[in-house]
Design an enzyme around this catalytic site. Sequence first.
Site, PDB file in Angstrom:
ATOM      1  N   ASP A 274       5.801  -3.760  12.180  1.00 54.04           N
ATOM      2  CA  ASP A 274       4.571  -3.140  13.025  1.00 54.04           C
ATOM      3  C   ASP A 274       4.723  -1.713  13.129  1.00 54.04           C
ATOM      4  OD1 ASP A 274       2.117  -3.112  14.400  1.00 54.04           O
ATOM      5  OD2 ASP A 274       3.007  -3.028  16.134  1.00 54.04           O
ATOM      6  N   THR A 276       2.681   0.793  15.823  1.00 60.63           N
ATOM      7  CA  THR A 276       2.722   1.085  17.158  1.00 60.63           C
ATOM      8  C   THR A 276       3.672   0.482  18.132  1.00 60.63           C
ATOM      9  OG1 THR A 276       0.427   1.548  16.737  1.00 60.63           O
ATOM     10  CG2 THR A 276       1.248   1.627  19.079  1.00 60.63           C
ATOM     11  N   ASP A 475       5.350  -6.043  18.573  1.00 64.58           N
ATOM     12  CA  ASP A 475       5.361  -5.904  20.037  1.00 64.58           C
ATOM     13  C   ASP A 475       3.892  -6.257  20.743  1.00 64.58           C
ATOM     14  OD1 ASP A 475       4.147  -2.882  21.206  1.00 64.58           O
ATOM     15  OD2 ASP A 475       3.945  -3.386  19.068  1.00 64.58           O
TER      16      ASP A 475
END
Length: 581
Positions: A274, A276, A475
């Site tokens: 991912d 960000t 996250d």
Amino acid sequence: SGVLPADIAWVAIVLCGFPILLGAARGVILEHDIKADLLVALALVASVGIREYFAAGEVALIMQIGSLLEDYTSEKARRGIEKLIGLKPRTARVRRDGSDVILPADEVRTGDVLTVLADGTILEGQTSIDQSVMTGESIPVDKKEGDTVTSGTTNRFGTFSMRADRACGDSSLQRMIRLAEEADANKAPIVSLADRWATWLVAAALLCALLIGFFTGEFVRAVTALVVFCPCAFILATPTAVVAGIGNAARYGILIRSGDALERLSRVRRIAFDKTGTLTHGRPQVTAFRSLDASFTDDDILRLAARVERYSGHPLGKAVVASFQERTGEDPEPVSDSHTIAGRAVSGRIGGTEVAVGKADYFASLGMSLNGAVEAADEYLGQGATVVCLSHGGKVVGLIALADTVRPEAGDTVRALESAGISCMLLTGDNERAARSAASAAGIADVRADLLPEEKASVLKEYEDRGEPTCMIGDGVNDALALSSACAGIAMGGIGSDIAVESADAVLVSDEIKRLPYLFRLMGKVMRKVRTNIIASLLINVSAVALSAAGALTPVTGALWHNFGSVFVVVNAALLLCEKD
């Protein structure tokens, strides 16, 4: 002597043997399934039958140790859905009959006017919404009347009223929860090797015992064969290596949930990052500041902007102030007549002159000269940054670029993974420009941007169907579905959401992605240890059966030889604790 001896062996037989007997009986009678427990139960009964209590106790104890180790490393129940209560609003402030009333969130109906965040449309007010947890977009997004907002996102700045477009049970957050539950439920646990081969082990052991008893005419030799055939070392082979591997990883800040998770991590051939909060820090930082007027230096632009933004609650304003403090070691001086236009600009007076920080379109709407700011900003916008302008005395005099910066260790991590034969790609819900910029800085060529959570899961399934097991690293809530759907999932523990952490197979406690190459090397070593232990345990068992048939082993000496195999696999697995990054 005809009297049952009250020695220590009976303690092991009673405490450790009875659960094995019950488990074997339950498997055969109720579940119609043959497990490794059945062979152990036969050996226990036969050993007690010929009064070889030490052999029976030793086998029962070793098996119970193996069972405890397997329980220790088994998959624990997922608790991520319950922890989402912290993200899901408990109550809502709803406008009814001209006044606000507090209602349980589940009672919110389509069409209600809310003054809290949920799926809906803003009716009045302006604000800045942090959507990173749901979409992966790193820079907060300004929202105004008519714009839509979704549950699970965070109001960072400003106040507003909104109309609920969906009932709570059908919100974006709730739909993502349901999808993650379904993906997790479809991930079948791996059956232990001992139970997978149990039918053949039991058949082979009984056949050997019968043949030895028939050809030698000695029942003791047949019982000895049953004792040494017990797959104690075979059963210990996997959990001991797994426990050592999990323990070693924990020393480096990596928590692995179970042996099943470890096995899947060892098969990974591709990693999907991912953006960000995973490949990047997850927060905006000043990447450039530039003067557009000869009367001001570049440093003047940052200093003036920091002064105006000193008391700003906007994430971009906070980043500007933090950058000034980091560069100068000083706090910016306050301005007079500070004024905020939510989601648009912040202004104040310095020496009687009005100074403001805001987006270029805001200054253009005032009819102010942009002084080439739009053209100058293109360079930074192309790198995925957000650009704000600084006006002084009615004209734009400079600009500041802010972006979510890539972690400094990202490039080395990606190169190390690629060198180990693990391909890397970027899956993000952020826009194409920001994704390409971050991927380029980290050395990742394969980029997929503007992805919804369902689309991330779909990409991962494509690679799985091609026979290329993929690991997802993320996250946010928006990564939970991908983490559950992937062959293996790794969550960022420091800034990760509860559902992301609970949906993952492993957690990077301190968000140190530089540990990833070591993690995958370690997983490979653990599985090699498992294979070595299995082969060694089988060789020891085969040699013990041959010695039993020749009469070289009695049930007691057979149990000792059998115990040697168990000690060997434990010591061999323990060597994993000495591995270093």
